[in-house]
Design an enzyme around this catalytic site. Structure first.
Site, short mmCIF file in Angstrom:
data_model
loop_
_atom_site.label_atom_id
_atom_site.label_comp_id
_atom_site.label_asym_id
_atom_site.label_seq_id
_atom_site.Cartn_x
_atom_site.Cartn_y
_atom_site.Cartn_z
N TYR A 109 1.51 3.83 -12.43
CA TYR A 109 0.84 3.14 -11.21
C TYR A 109 -0.56 3.12 -11.54
O TYR A 109 -1.05 3.98 -12.06
CB TYR A 109 0.90 4.23 -10.08
CG TYR A 109 0.26 3.68 -8.84
CD1 TYR A 109 0.73 2.81 -7.92
CD2 TYR A 109 -1.06 3.82 -8.59
CE1 TYR A 109 -0.07 2.35 -6.77
CE2 TYR A 109 -1.83 3.47 -7.72
CZ TYR A 109 -0.94 2.71 -6.83
OH TYR A 109 -1.94 2.00 -5.80
N GLU A 197 -3.81 -3.89 -7.35
CA GLU A 197 -2.90 -2.81 -7.68
C GLU A 197 -1.67 -3.30 -8.69
O GLU A 197 -1.07 -4.36 -8.38
CB GLU A 197 -2.15 -2.34 -6.38
CG GLU A 197 -1.08 -1.42 -6.49
CD GLU A 197 -0.23 -1.01 -5.18
OE1 GLU A 197 -0.58 -0.19 -4.64
OE2 GLU A 197 0.48 -1.82 -5.00
#
Ligand code: GDP
Ligand code: MN
Length: 386
Positions: A109, A197
C-alpha cells in the site's frame, strides 16, 4: 457544509493511471470498455489474458465482485458482461477497465496525502496492501508506516529509503519503491491533489514493480491552475442542477432540505445555512451568486434553485459591497417576470444601494427585510405553515 470548501474531484482508476503514467510511474497497459464486445476486443489486443475492473467512483470493488481475471478474450467478454450494470455501493458500473493481467507475488500500500493536524504532507506505506488495508489499519496499525514531509522542503529521500529497506525484499526494490513514492509526491504537488493512492503497488513474478490500482482525488479549488485536468471531472458525481450551475458560473451544491438559498459570498452563504438550521429549517442548496451584480446571474440562480421539487420557500440574503442591492432587486423583478415562482420568497438586502433596492422591490409589491434573523425566522415560519 464541508462539501464546498473541500470540494474534491474523484478520478476513476483509468484516469488516475493516466496521471501516474504521465509522471513516470509504471502502470499496466489497459483499455476502457463499455460493452462486453469492446472488452473482448481489448483483451485480444492485450494478448488474450486480462483483468476486468469496474470503473466506479468508490473503493472495495474487488470484494464486491467488480474485479475479475480473464484467461481468454471470451472469458473477458463474460466477465465484462457480469460487471457492467452491476451496482457497487450505489454506483452503477457503466465502464470497465480491461487491463493486462498481472502475476502478482506481493501487494503493498502506498499513498501521499495531507495530514491537516500536523500541517504536513504524509507518505503512508504498508507491506500489507490489497483489499484489506482498512482492516490492517484498524487491527494492526503497526504494519502501517507514516512518514511526514514538509510542504516547503519536500520529502527526505534518505529517510524514505531507510523505511523502505526494511519493508521490501531487496535493496533494489526498495530503491524502486522510493522512486515511485517520489513521483507520486511530485504528481501530488504539481496537480494540487488531495490524495494519490496506489493500492496495491505490486511486485510481479518477474520481479518488477507496478501500480495495479490507483485512486486520485484532485482539489477542485486548485483546478483553475490546471485547465488540462478539467476533462477528468466526472459528471456522474454531480446533480443536474449542479451541472447547470457550473455552466452559469455559479457556485452551487445540492442539499436535502426545503429552503432554497441565494446568497452572495461563500462565507455568508455558509453562515446563512447555519442560521436556517439554527431556527429549525433546512437548506435545499448552497448557492453563492458571486461578487458581481449582474442581474442575469440572479435570474440563472433562481431558475436553478426553483428546479428542486422539495422546495418550500426561498431565502435571498444579500450583503451589498461590490454587489449593488438595486441590481439584485432588478434581477429579482426580472426573474419574477420570467419564472414561475410558486413558493414564498423572502428577501434580505443590506449594504450598497440598499434603499434603492428596497424601493424598487416595494414599488413592485415585494418586501425586502434588512435583518438576517428576521428574514430567516420568516422563511422557516413559512415552510412550517405551508
Ligand atoms: P479495489 O478492490 O477496488 O481496491 O480494486 P483493486 O484494483 O485493488 O483490485 C482488488 C484486488 O484484485 C487486488 O488487491 C489484487 O489482489 C486483485 N487484482 C487486481 N488486479 C489484478 C491482476 O492483474 N492480477 C491478479 N492476479 N490480481 C489482481
Ligand atoms: Mn485497490
Amino acid at each position: 457544509m464541508h462539501g464546498r470548501k473541500e470540494a474534491l474531484i474523484k478520478l476513476h482508476e483509468y484516469q488516475s493511471r493516466e496521471l501516474l503514467a504521465e509522471f513516470g510511474i509504471p502502470v499496466p497497459d489497459g483499455h476502457v470498455a463499455q460493452t462486453p464486445d469492446e472488452a473482448e476486443l481489448a483483451a485480444r489486443r492485450l494478448g488474450g489474458k486480462a483483468v476486468i475492473k469496474a470503473q466506479v467512483l468508490t473503493g472495495g470493488r474487488g470484494k464486491a465482485g467488480g474485479v475479475k481475471p480473464a484467461q481468454s478474450p471470451e472469458d473477458a467478454h463474460r466477465a465484462a458482461d457480469a460487471i457492467l450494470g452491476m451496482d457497487i455501493k450505489g454506483h452503477t458500473v457503466n465502464k470497465v477497465l480491461v487491463g493486462r493481467l498481472l502475476d502478482i507475488t506481493e501487494e503493498y500500500y502506498a499513498s501521499v496525502t495531507i495530514d491537516r493536524t500536523n500541517k504536513r504532507i504524509v507518505f503512508i506505506i504498508s507491506a500489507a496492501g490489497g483489499v484489506d488495508i482498512e482492516l490492517v489499519a484498524a487491527q494492526t496499525p503497526g504494519r502501517i508506516i507514516t512518514i511526514g514531509a514538509s510542504p516547503l522542503e519536500g520529502p527526505f529521500k534518505d529517510e524514505l529509503l531507510a523505511h523502505l529497506i526494511d519493508l521490501f525484499p531487496s535493496e533494489n526494490l526498495a530503491h524502486e519503491a522510493a522512486a515511485v513514492l517520489l513521483k507520486m509526491y511530485q504528481l501530488f504537488i504539481e496537480k494540487d491533489c488531495s490524495l494519490v493512492e496506489v493500492n496495491p503497488l505490486v511486485i510481479t513474478r518477474d520481479g518488477s514493480m507496478i501500480a495495479a490500482d490507483a485512486k486520485i482525488l484532485l482539489d477542485d479549488n486548485g483546478l483553475y491552475k490546471h485547465p488540462e485536468l478539467e476533462r477528468l471531472r466526472n459528471m456522474e458525481e454531480y446533480s443536474e442542477d449542479e451541472t447547470l450551475a457550473r455552466k452559469a458560473g455559479l457556485s452551487f451544491v445540492s442539499l436535502e432540505g426545503t429552503v432554497g438559498c441565494m446568497v452572495n459570498g461563500a462565507g455568508l452563504a455558509m453562515a446563512t445555512m447555519d442560521v436556517i438550521k439554527h431556527f429549525g429549517g433546512s437548506p435545499a442548496n448552497f448557492l453563492d451568486v458571486g461578487g458581481s451584480s449582474n442581474p442575469q446571474k440572479v435570474i440563472d440562480a433562481l431558475s436553478i434553485i426553483l428546479r428542486n421539487t422539495h422546495l418550500r420557500a426561498v431565502l435571498i440574503n444579500i450583503f451589498g459591497g461590490i454587489t449593488r442591492c438595486d441590481d439584485i432587486a432588478g434581477g429579482i423583478l426580472a426573474a419574477r417576470e420570467q419564472l414561475d415562482i410558486s413558493v414564498p420568497v423572502i428577501i434580505r438586502l443590506i449594504g450598497t444601494n440598499q434603499q434603492e433596492g428596497q424601493d424598487l422591490l416595494q414599488s413592485a409589491g415585494m418586501i425586502a427585510k434588512s435583518d438576517m434573523t428576521d428574514a430567516v425566522t420568516s422563511v422557516v415560519e413559512s415552510v412550517n405553515k405551508g
